[in-house]
Design an enzyme around this catalytic site. Structure first.
Site, short mmCIF file in Angstrom:
data_model
loop_
_atom_site.label_atom_id
_atom_site.label_comp_id
_atom_site.label_asym_id
_atom_site.label_seq_id
_atom_site.Cartn_x
_atom_site.Cartn_y
_atom_site.Cartn_z
N VAL A 1 -68.83 92.76 34.30
CA VAL A 1 -69.02 91.88 34.94
C VAL A 1 -70.27 91.85 35.75
O VAL A 1 -70.74 91.17 36.23
CB VAL A 1 -67.69 91.41 35.66
CG1 VAL A 1 -67.99 90.09 36.68
CG2 VAL A 1 -66.66 90.97 34.88
N GLU A 2 -70.60 93.28 36.21
CA GLU A 2 -71.76 93.43 37.03
C GLU A 2 -72.94 93.83 36.32
O GLU A 2 -73.67 92.96 35.90
CB GLU A 2 -71.36 94.58 38.00
CG GLU A 2 -70.09 94.30 38.87
CD GLU A 2 -69.78 95.34 39.94
OE1 GLU A 2 -70.75 95.92 40.56
OE2 GLU A 2 -68.52 95.36 40.04
N MET A 3 -73.10 95.09 35.92
CA MET A 3 -74.54 95.37 35.42
C MET A 3 -74.33 95.70 33.78
O MET A 3 -75.25 95.56 33.07
CB MET A 3 -75.04 96.70 36.02
CG MET A 3 -75.39 96.67 37.47
SD MET A 3 -76.26 98.05 38.28
CE MET A 3 -77.72 98.20 37.50
#
Length: 342
Positions: A147-149
């Protein structure tokens, strides 16, 4: 048990509670086991007197700081080349993104409010739940999080290896060149450089009594008197212990819609006693980092002060008291690279 011994035991238990444990741990002993020193000497000073100013400079490898700064701002570390560390930790907005919950690759929304990267090197653990012991350990989390990087180390290394400036910089600093542990070392060194000294409050602590006006000093005194410094103290005015959110009232029962993220430290240890415990955040530059709490539910300083007073301290503050505490909190904004943060 003598009257003096009773007083020592009761006072010690009160001190433990005020020190921010969130639970009062009873350890029963016969009064004869209380040392003569404990019975005759004053109790140690409370944490209200242990707030200290930030150092003005840190001795760090300038080459690593420069390399880490470039990596921190490079979206090529992410899976789709769109998200850098600075995406959620913007140095122009207090080291955060000022969103209730951060968004990563493809605009996906995460489950928690991004903490500030400023002064993060002074935290005793990283992440709200403390699952990373060091800044180096922390880097793996967002890089791999889908969900982030949404990245991987092979992909990230391949991307930066195509850049000749990176190749030259890594070769000059590290014997083994571009490797995950060296990327993490450089980024963490840069993050340790993100200190914000010389706030008005720091100048006050260093002896300049004119650095804070009357309302701000009243706010600081109240901040100590009602018990805020039981958790927010030390060099980073927080960031050095875990605490339960909802000591005096059940915060999550009243808020509802409990998520996995809300379980806090429990997600790491799986111990029931750690449910709803979080790393206490730093209050440095707090005026620049709304919204507040791990769930981003408090949009203003005034609101979060009232939430903390109610759920952590069992206090209902008057409007004037809230205003004074907020005035004090605004004095915690420091300088970065010699310029005041805004």
């Amino acid at each position: 048990m003598t009257a003096r011994s009773t007083w020592v035991v009761v006072s010690s238990l009160i001190a433990i509670f005020l020190a921010g444990a969130g639970w009062v741990y009873f350890d029963w002993h016969d009064s004869s086991e209380i040392s003569a020193l404990a019975a005759t000497q004053e109790l140690p000073a409370t944490t209200a007197d242990t707030v200290t100013p930030l150092p003005l400079v840190l001795a760090l490898d300038s080459r690593k700081v420069a390399l880490g700064g470039r990596l921190f701002n490079d979206p090529r570390l992410s899976g789709d080349g769109s998200v850098s560390c600075a995406h959620c930790h913007n140095l122009d907005t207090g080291g955060v993104d000022r969103m209730p919950r951060s968004r990563g690759v493809g605009g996906k929304e995460g489950g928690i409010n991004a903490p500030t990267v400023f002064n993060s090197g002074f935290n005793f653990r990283q992440f709200w739940d403390g699952r990373a012991e060091t800044l180096e350990d922390q880097i793996d989390g967002p890089l791999h999080n889908p969900v982030e990087m949404a990245g991987t180390w092979p992909q990230a290394l391949a991307a930066i290896a195509q850049d000749q400036q990176y190749n030259s910089a890594f070769k000059a600093i590290y014997d083994d060149g571009i490797q995950p542990h060296n990327v993490k070392d450089a980024i963490a060194t840069f993050e340790r450089s993100l200190i914000t000294p010389n706030s008005r409050f720091d100048r006050f602590l260093r002896g300049d009594q004119t650095a804070l006006n009357e309302d701000e000093q009243a706010g600081y005194n109240l901040f100590k008197q009602i018990g805020c410094t039981s958790c927010h103290q030390g060099l980073n005015i927080g960031g050095n212990l875990y605490q339960k959110l909802g000591i005096m009232e059940d915060y999550f029962a009243l808020r509802g819609h409990i998520t996995e993220t809300d379980l806090g430290r429990f997600n790491v240890t799986k111990l029931e006693q750690d449910r709803y415990f979080f790393k206490v955040p730093t209050l440095r530059n707090v005026a620049l980092t709304p919204p507040y709490l791990h769930d981003g539910s408090a949009p203003t300083l005034e609101e979060v002060v009232q939430v903390m007073a109610r759920f952590q301290l069992g206090q209902k503050l008057k409007a004037a008291d809230v205003a004074n505490i907020v005035a004090f909190l605004r004095t915690l904004t420091g300088e970065y690279s010699g310029k005041p943060l805004e």
